[in-house]
Enzyme design. Structure first.
Site, mmCIF file in Angstrom:
data_model
loop_
_atom_site.group_PDB
_atom_site.id
_atom_site.type_symbol
_atom_site.label_atom_id
_atom_site.label_comp_id
_atom_site.label_asym_id
_atom_site.label_seq_id
_atom_site.Cartn_x
_atom_site.Cartn_y
_atom_site.Cartn_z
ATOM 1 C CG ASP A 87 -0.206 0.039 2.549
ATOM 2 O OD1 ASP A 87 0.762 -0.742 2.719
ATOM 3 O OD2 ASP A 87 -0.584 0.847 3.424
ATOM 4 C CD GLU A 148 4.528 0.804 6.904
ATOM 5 O OE1 GLU A 148 5.377 1.177 7.726
ATOM 6 O OE2 GLU A 148 4.153 1.511 5.941
#
Length: 380
Positions: A87, A148
């Site tokens: 991400d 994250e």
């Protein structure tokens, strides 16, 4: 170490071509379909490289994760776990402002440094060792996660469960400088802030109301002014009000706090929670603690990893420094578990999280060989 790490067959042009596909597959954390597409692309490439791949359904509302294992005679035994995230902080459409482009040894693109580049060189290093007939002493596993950049609220349990099965944890987050690795991370905490005001007509009865936006502005300054050398506070992601002719009732923001030691973060938590107050009339200021990354202080196992990788770096022609760094990563969790963890093994670049995010193309090979050399000797 007996193998010549300079001979690990990695080619920067071929790697950059593969990495381009990843960079041009935008994957902002909060856009689940985009993250899922990125994970599917990574899974496809890993399978083509020889990994056995499994897609793991993501946390509610967030993207899937991918777990990969490279075939090994000791499959199922504790080995090496490479942890990375796919991400990014860049919203959809960032490619229009920050397209994939290269000038000499510099290449730009959203997420290319943090941390698609690092993940790509890690799986490429595993494949390269196999191509040259080198079998790693320990089985190698890869875990790619989807949240994250928002503090790992949904995948922390998965990361810790997977990490507990292994002897060594490698994290290919970006290098913080050219010849460096990370042997510790500062503690990080996030907080949700809510100012609750009293409504009124902003034109006809301004004094009858109490502006939540004004309250948030005052508290924002007071909170950020608590920053010192040991604990920082940064307020962002602010929203308040809906109509300009209405005194705003609600204003919201988020705060990020970072500290070098756990006791400093605990002190900071106590200080920011002291801003929480609720009045009988419903107004007030609410502070809610959100996700936390524990401090990771270098253990003997981590330092043993560093000494190994430093020797490999010397064989490649550079001397590696190490440090405890801010910024946070999923290495915080595994390091805090006491597992030998080495972070910052990824590509060399700069300006992550900005519209100038870039890497040094040559580092695809140099850092890939560094990782490959480490994989080839751990457990020997």
């Amino acid at each position: 170490m007996t193998m010549d790490v300079t001979k690990i067959p990695l080619d920067a042009e071929r790697m950059l071509s593969g990495l381009r596909r990843w960079v041009e597959c935008e994957s902002p954390t909060y856009d689940k379909p985009s993250v899922d597409r990125m994970m599917a692309l990574a899974a496809e490439d890993m399978q083509a490289m020889g990994f056995e791949v499994e897609t793991i359904p993501g946390p509610e509302g967030l993207g899937n994760c991918v777990r990969g294992a490279f075939p090994h005679p000791r499959a199922g035994e504790p080995g090496i776990l490479i942890i990375g995230h796919l991400d990014t902080v860049h919203p959809l459409g960032t490619l229009e402002k920050l397209p994939f482009r290269r000038e000499g040894d510099i290449c730009w693109g959203p997420g290319i440094c943090d941390m698609k580049g690092g993940n790509y060189i890690a799986i490429s290093a595993v494949k390269a060792l196999a191509e040259m007939g080198v079998e790693t002493p320990l089985p190698v596993h890869v875990l790619l996660t989807s949240d994250e950049e928002i503090g790992t609220p949904g995948t922390r349990a998965l990361i810790e469960a997977e990490a507990a099965k292994h002897r060594y944890i490698l994290v290919p987050e970006p290098a913080w400088a050219r010849n460096t690795v990370v042997t510790g991370r500062y503690a990080i905490a996030r907080y949700h802030l809510t100012a609750m005001g009293r409504p009124s007509h902003a034109g006809a009865a301004l004094k009858a109301g109490q502006s939540a936006v004004k309250m948030m502005a005052r508290q924002l300054i007071a909170i950020e002014d608590m920053t010192d050398e040991d604990c920082t506070f940064s307020v962002s992601v602010m929203h308040g009000g809906q109509w300009v002719n209405c005194v705003p009732t609600i204003a919201r923001a988020e705060c990020l706090s970072m500290a070098k030691r756990q006791e400093d973060l605990d002190r900071g938590t106590e200080n920011i929670l002291a801003f929480d107050r609720r009045e009988a009339d419903g107004t007030g200021f609410v502070v809610e603690k959100s996700v936390v990354r524990p401090v990771w202080e270098a253990s003997a196992g981590t330092m043993e990893l560093y000494e190994r990788v430093r020797r490999i770096g010397n064989a490649l022609g550079f001397d590696l420094a190490h440090a405890s760094e801010g910024g946070g990563s999923d290495g915080n969790f595994t390091g805090a578990m006491g597992l030998p963890t080495l972070d910052g093994l990824g590509v060399v670049g700069a300006d992550v999280h900005t519209l100038n995010e870039h890497i040094e193309v040559s580092s695809l090979v140099s850092r890939g060989r560094l990782l490959g050399g480490l994989l080839a000797e751990l457990g020997a």
